[in-house]
Design a protein around this motif. Structure first.
Motif, PDB file in Angstrom:
ATOM      1  N   ARG A  65       0.842  -1.208   0.000  1.00  0.00           N
ATOM      2  CA  ARG A  65       0.000   0.000   0.000  1.00  0.00           C
ATOM      3  C   ARG A  65       0.881   1.264   0.000  1.00  0.00           C
ATOM      4  N   ARG A  66       1.924   1.230   0.809  1.00  0.00           N
ATOM      5  CA  ARG A  66       2.802   2.408   0.913  1.00  0.00           C
ATOM      6  C   ARG A  66       3.554   2.671  -0.391  1.00  0.00           C
ATOM      7  N   ARG A  67       4.013   1.570  -1.035  1.00  0.00           N
ATOM      8  CA  ARG A  67       4.735   1.739  -2.298  1.00  0.00           C
ATOM      9  C   ARG A  67       3.835   2.335  -3.371  1.00  0.00           C
ATOM     10  N   VAL A  68       2.595   1.829  -3.421  1.00  0.00           N
ATOM     11  CA  VAL A  68       1.659   2.315  -4.442  1.00  0.00           C
ATOM     12  C   VAL A  68       1.358   3.794  -4.191  1.00  0.00           C
ATOM     13  N   ARG A  69       1.090   4.100  -2.951  1.00  0.00           N
ATOM     14  CA  ARG A  69       0.829   5.490  -2.576  1.00  0.00           C
ATOM     15  C   ARG A  69       1.993   6.388  -2.944  1.00  0.00           C
ATOM     16  N   ARG A  70       3.189   5.966  -2.577  1.00  0.00           N
ATOM     17  CA  ARG A  70       4.372   6.781  -2.820  1.00  0.00           C
ATOM     18  C   ARG A  70       4.507   7.093  -4.313  1.00  0.00           C
ATOM     19  N   TYR A  71       4.226   6.076  -5.146  1.00  0.00           N
ATOM     20  CA  TYR A  71       4.330   6.284  -6.592  1.00  0.00           C
ATOM     21  C   TYR A  71       3.383   7.401  -7.048  1.00  0.00           C
ATOM     22  N   PHE A  72       2.131   7.293  -6.636  1.00  0.00           N
ATOM     23  CA  PHE A  72       1.156   8.282  -7.116  1.00  0.00           C
ATOM     24  C   PHE A  72       1.337   9.639  -6.437  1.00  0.00           C
ATOM     25  N   GLU A  73       1.762   9.658  -5.191  1.00  0.00           N
ATOM     26  CA  GLU A  73       1.936  10.947  -4.516  1.00  0.00           C
ATOM     27  C   GLU A  73       3.159  11.699  -5.039  1.00  0.00           C
ATOM     28  N   THR A  74       4.205  10.946  -5.420  1.00  0.00           N
ATOM     29  CA  THR A  74       5.403  11.590  -5.952  1.00  0.00           C
ATOM     30  C   THR A  74       5.087  12.306  -7.263  1.00  0.00           C
ATOM     31  N   ASN A  75       4.213  11.698  -8.061  1.00  0.00           N
ATOM     32  CA  ASN A  75       3.823  12.309  -9.342  1.00  0.00           C
ATOM     33  C   ASN A  75       2.329  12.553  -9.302  1.00  0.00           C
ATOM     34  N   ARG A  76       1.875  13.374  -8.409  1.00  0.00           N
ATOM     35  CA  ARG A  76       0.428  13.494  -8.201  1.00  0.00           C
ATOM     36  C   ARG A  76      -0.295  13.784  -9.529  1.00  0.00           C
ATOM     37  N   PRO A  77      -1.232  12.899  -9.917  1.00  0.00           N
ATOM     38  CA  PRO A  77      -1.940  13.107 -11.185  1.00  0.00           C
ATOM     39  C   PRO A  77      -2.950  14.243 -11.099  1.00  0.00           C
ATOM     40  N   SER A  78      -3.406  14.695 -12.257  1.00  0.00           N
ATOM     41  CA  SER A  78      -4.450  15.732 -12.273  1.00  0.00           C
ATOM     42  C   SER A  78      -5.788  15.082 -11.943  1.00  0.00           C
ATOM     43  N   GLY A  79      -6.792  15.911 -11.672  1.00  0.00           N
ATOM     44  CA  GLY A  79      -8.144  15.400 -11.409  1.00  0.00           C
ATOM     45  C   GLY A  79      -8.646  14.567 -12.584  1.00  0.00           C
ATOM     46  N   ASN A  80      -8.372  15.034 -13.815  1.00  0.00           N
ATOM     47  CA  ASN A  80      -8.815  14.280 -14.997  1.00  0.00           C
ATOM     48  C   ASN A  80      -8.126  12.920 -15.072  1.00  0.00           C
ATOM     49  N   GLU A  81      -6.842  12.892 -14.741  1.00  0.00           N
ATOM     50  CA  GLU A  81      -6.114  11.611 -14.786  1.00  0.00           C
ATOM     51  C   GLU A  81      -6.636  10.658 -13.712  1.00  0.00           C
ATOM     52  N   VAL A  82      -6.924  11.186 -12.524  1.00  0.00           N
ATOM     53  CA  VAL A  82      -7.474  10.331 -11.470  1.00  0.00           C
ATOM     54  C   VAL A  82      -8.810   9.739 -11.941  1.00  0.00           C
ATOM     55  N   ALA A  83      -9.609  10.559 -12.631  1.00  0.00           N
ATOM     56  CA  ALA A  83     -10.911  10.065 -13.111  1.00  0.00           C
ATOM     57  C   ALA A  83     -10.713   8.893 -14.072  1.00  0.00           C
ATOM     58  N   ILE A  84      -9.661   8.953 -14.909  1.00  0.00           N
ATOM     59  CA  ILE A  84      -9.396   7.830 -15.836  1.00  0.00           C
ATOM     60  C   ILE A  84      -9.014   6.581 -15.034  1.00  0.00           C
ATOM     61  N   PHE A  85      -8.094   6.749 -14.063  1.00  0.00           N
ATOM     62  CA  PHE A  85      -7.690   5.590 -13.252  1.00  0.00           C
ATOM     63  C   PHE A  85      -8.898   4.998 -12.529  1.00  0.00           C
ATOM     64  N   ARG A  86      -9.751   5.865 -12.011  1.00  0.00           N
ATOM     65  CA  ARG A  86     -10.912   5.346 -11.275  1.00  0.00           C
ATOM     66  C   ARG A  86     -11.870   4.645 -12.229  1.00  0.00           C
ATOM     67  N   GLY A  87     -11.949   5.138 -13.460  1.00  0.00           N
ATOM     68  CA  GLY A  87     -12.776   4.461 -14.468  1.00  0.00           C
ATOM     69  C   GLY A  87     -12.258   3.050 -14.740  1.00  0.00           C
ATOM     70  N   ILE A  88     -10.920   2.933 -14.816  1.00  0.00           N
ATOM     71  CA  ILE A  88     -10.323   1.608 -15.053  1.00  0.00           C
ATOM     72  C   ILE A  88     -10.629   0.694 -13.867  1.00  0.00           C
ATOM     73  N   LEU A  89     -10.482   1.223 -12.655  1.00  0.00           N
ATOM     74  CA  LEU A  89     -10.768   0.416 -11.457  1.00  0.00           C
ATOM     75  C   LEU A  89     -12.228  -0.022 -11.455  1.00  0.00           C
ATOM     76  N   ALA A  90     -13.124   0.927 -11.780  1.00  0.00           N
ATOM     77  CA  ALA A  90     -14.556   0.601 -11.775  1.00  0.00           C
ATOM     78  C   ALA A  90     -14.841  -0.480 -12.815  1.00  0.00           C
ATOM     79  N   ALA A  91     -14.120  -0.435 -13.957  1.00  0.00           N
ATOM     80  CA  ALA A  91     -14.348  -1.440 -15.007  1.00  0.00           C
ATOM     81  C   ALA A  91     -13.925  -2.829 -14.543  1.00  0.00           C
ATOM     82  N   THR A  92     -12.922  -2.898 -13.668  1.00  0.00           N
ATOM     83  CA  THR A  92     -12.531  -4.229 -13.172  1.00  0.00           C
ATOM     84  C   THR A  92     -13.577  -4.751 -12.181  1.00  0.00           C
ATOM     85  N   GLU A  93     -14.324  -3.827 -11.580  1.00  0.00           N
ATOM     86  CA  GLU A  93     -15.353  -4.270 -10.627  1.00  0.00           C
ATOM     87  C   GLU A  93     -16.613  -4.714 -11.338  1.00  0.00           C
TER      88      GLU A  93
END
Ligand code: SAH
Length: 265
Positions: free
Chosen positions: A232-260
């Motif tokens: 969890r910490r490694r994943v967080r560190r990756y995204f926090e170091t290169n904090r994505p934009s709101g639009n990019e987060v929406a794409i990632f969340r769309g991908i996550l929702a598609a796996t659900e």
């Protein structure tokens, strides 16, 4: 100065240090103080040590958790006297001040960056550091590196005040593509982003994203909920170091929702 710097004190135990922090901030032109789980900030000692920065103390907002205190911030800098394992990049105070100075050229007025200070004895916990996008260290004697809290706030606020009044062109680039270069390669003034969803996401948006990611990692069997800490910490560190934009987060969340809820295509 368009960007708003928010100073966050976590777990402060000596009320005089809150006064000293308020004084240090105000001497450098900063007034936004947020408190998480600290000792009383309006005691006689705090007011005396603030030496006239009573307004900063009186206007300070208190929060239950660090997540609440930084929810509206687009960059969160933790401060620490020592390097930490598995933390976001550790940079010297001046380097971070320069990065924030450059960021201030691209953020619309009023957008917030948090500087987070830890408890006198133990500093910031790992859980607090997990919410940071950068870690700042004031370079000093390696054998005696822990400054008094008020002194640390003074050094950080001084460096920020200097970086925010004059931002050197060609300073570290906070967001790819925002610095324009002319034909001869010299850097020019960056553009202020107008679409808020193109800015680095706020901590609140990142928090919802991490919760979603956690859920998917557990439900797909990728992460063992009984022993999630390092992954969890490694994943967080990756995204926090290169904090994505709101639009990019929406794409990632769309991908996550598609796996659900996969669709048959
Ligand atoms: N042992 C603790 C020291 C706490 S000092 C630690 O390792 O961090 C209290 C707070 O002052 C720290 O949490 C940090 O916010 C700030 N501070 C003290 N010395 C610092 C330094 N050299 N660089 C950056 N922040 C420092």
């Amino acid at each position: 100065m368009s960007l708003e710097i928010v100073f966050v004190m976590v777990g402060t135990t000596h009320t005089g240090n809150l006064g000293a922090a308020a004084r240090a901030m105000k001497t450098m032109g900063f007034t936004n103080l947020r408190l998480v789980d600290t000792c009383p900030h309006l005691s006689a000692e705090a007011l005396a040590r603030s030496s006239g920065a009573n307004d900063v103390l009186k206007d300070a907002q208190t929060y239950e958790t660090l997540s609440d205190a930084i929810a509206d911030c687009r960059m969160v800098v933790g401060t620490s006297a020592r390097a930490r394992q598995l933390a976001v990049p550790l940079l010297a105070c001046r380097e971070i001040a320069d990065e924030i100075g450059a960021l201030s050229k691209t953020l619309p007025a009023g957008e917030k960056v948090a500087m987070v200070f830890g408890q006198e004895r133990s500093g910031l916990s790992n859980e607090s550091l997990d919410l940071c996008t950068r870690l700042l260290r004031i370079p000093c004697n390696p054998d005696f590196s822990s400054l008094n809290l008020g002194s640390a706030v003074q050094v950080v606020s001084y460096e920020l005040s200097q970086a925010l009044v004059s931002v050197p062109l060609g300073a570290p680039q906070p967001m790819p593509g925002k610095w324009k270069s002319s034909a001869d390669g010299t850097a020019q003034e960056p553009e202020v982003a107008t679409d808020p969803d193109e800015l680095p996401a706020t901590s609140e948006v990142m928090g919802h994203f991490f919760d979603h990611l956690d859920r998917v990692m557990i439900n797909t069997g990728f992460m063992n909920p009984d022993n999630p800490r390092l992954l969890r910490r490694r994943v967080r560190r990756y995204f926090e170091t290169n904090r994505p934009s709101g639009n990019e987060v929406a794409i990632f969340r769309g991908i996550l929702a598609a796996t659900e809820k996969p669709k048959n295509r």
